[in-house]
Motif scaffolding. Structure first.
Motif: not given
Lengths: 234, 234
Positions: B135-139, B169-182
């Motif tokens: 996630v790169t967008d600050p918002e 700045a010290a925190t990295a965030v990853l996103s994962l979409d709920l698409a292939e889910v069970s």
């Protein structure tokens, strides 16, 4: 559940750290002590078992048991990781086996800091890397299944009908040696920055409840069967 | 934590089943209902995040948050999966991202059958397959970090100091979409075989305790700060 003859006798030396078991972050929380690792493993009900399928990671919750320095997971002979472990045949002609990572995590408490950034949880986790191998020896398979039941409720294996030949045949068991292993533990309160100490936010730890709620006997339980001692918490 | 504008608005249709989300065993326990999946995700404190490193699986426990149909995990910018997600560059020139599997499991009860074979646990689990993207967008990053704190204790994000620029700045965030889910759910008592019903073994369910134990305020808590309402269970 400890045995001294099977598998290879454990020693009391810590697990040797490897590139995979030294964390990139919070190294001070990593530990390799066998007694600590065993205690964390023995207290949890499920592990999360990861393997690679078609190049992508898969992680599934599953029951497990421990006998000395070896873990066992089981499943139907038709289940995917079990079939993969039996089917995988490396190019070098070595034993079949499936590279896995097995992780156990206890969440002990929620750590509420004055700053959002320092929120955390108190936890104890164990990560095991290795090759899961199918258990084919009938005696080891029975030992493994007993360990799986004992893991859920210590004392229970002796107080239930053992698996019969048909059930044993329908059950696949994988073993995973405790060789490349690390634990990670966080305890204590929040680590707020000095300049945040006077902020008007509550800070501390919220411990999570552990143990059993009142048991629910089966509706069709025969009369006169009392709740066994091993289900009554001290 | 639900939003209707970000990410893509969820609909009420169930998740579409795929080859990866149809289990090989116990298919009757699999479910694709969004409300059920969201409830299971929202109730847990940690997920188990699996990825592939040097061809081998790795699975680590980590905090997470949910905003609509998107999950977030975070970590130091130096942590391994975070760096891998930012660095991975597929051959086809697509966005960077890391193939992951994210699993959440609640163990609700121990199921004690008369036979060892039918021992089980009552559980609710969710498995998500997909590509974790930085996630790169600050918002969005700030929204994600709020969701992570809210996930641990709902109501807490507004009652703590928000992350400052240095912390962001010290925190990295990853996103994962709920698409292939069970989801997968087991409830109810043991399923003993008819011929075992008269065996002299107790059978039933041992529910596991949930909720909070009494809170532990920080020793250095300023006088007059009371335990907030959101920590008091109904």
């Amino acid at each position: 559940m400890e045995t001294t003859t099977h598998p290879a006798a454990p020693d009391s030396a810590p697990y040797a750290a490897t590139d995979r078991t030294v964390p990139t972050r919070a190294r001070e929380r990593a530990a390799y002590d066998r007694a600590l690792v065993h205690a964390i493993l023995d207290e949890s009900y499920v592990c999360h078992l990861a393997f690679v399928r078609d190049g992508a990671p898969v992680v599934l919750p599953t029951l497990y048991g421990r006998v000395g320095e070896r873990l066992y997971v089981h499943g139907s002979t038709g289940s995917r990781p079990l079939r993969m472990a039996g089917a995988a045949q490396p190019d070098d002609g070595a034993d079949p086996g499936l590279p896995v990572c097995l992780t156990v995590t206890h969440v002990d408490g929620l750590v509420l800091a004055r700053s959002a950034f320092h929120h955390s949880i108190n936890y104890r986790s164990v990560v095991v890397h290795g090759i899961a191998r199918p258990v084919t020896d009938p005696e080891e398979k029975r030992t493994a299944l007993d360990a799986l039941v004992e893991h859920v409720v210590p004392g229970r294996a002796a107080d239930s009908r053992p698996a019969n030949a048909k059930e044993l045949a329908a059950t696949a068991v994988l073993s995973l040696d405790l060789a490349e292993v690390s634990a990670k533990v966080r305890t204590g309160g929040p680590n707020d920055d000095p300049e945040d100490m006077d902020l008007p936010h509550w800070a501390g730890v919220v411990p999570l409840r552990k143990g059993y709620d009142p048991v629910v006997p089966s509706a069709d339980l025969a009369p006169g069967i009392e709740v066994p001692d091993y289900l009554i918490e001290p």
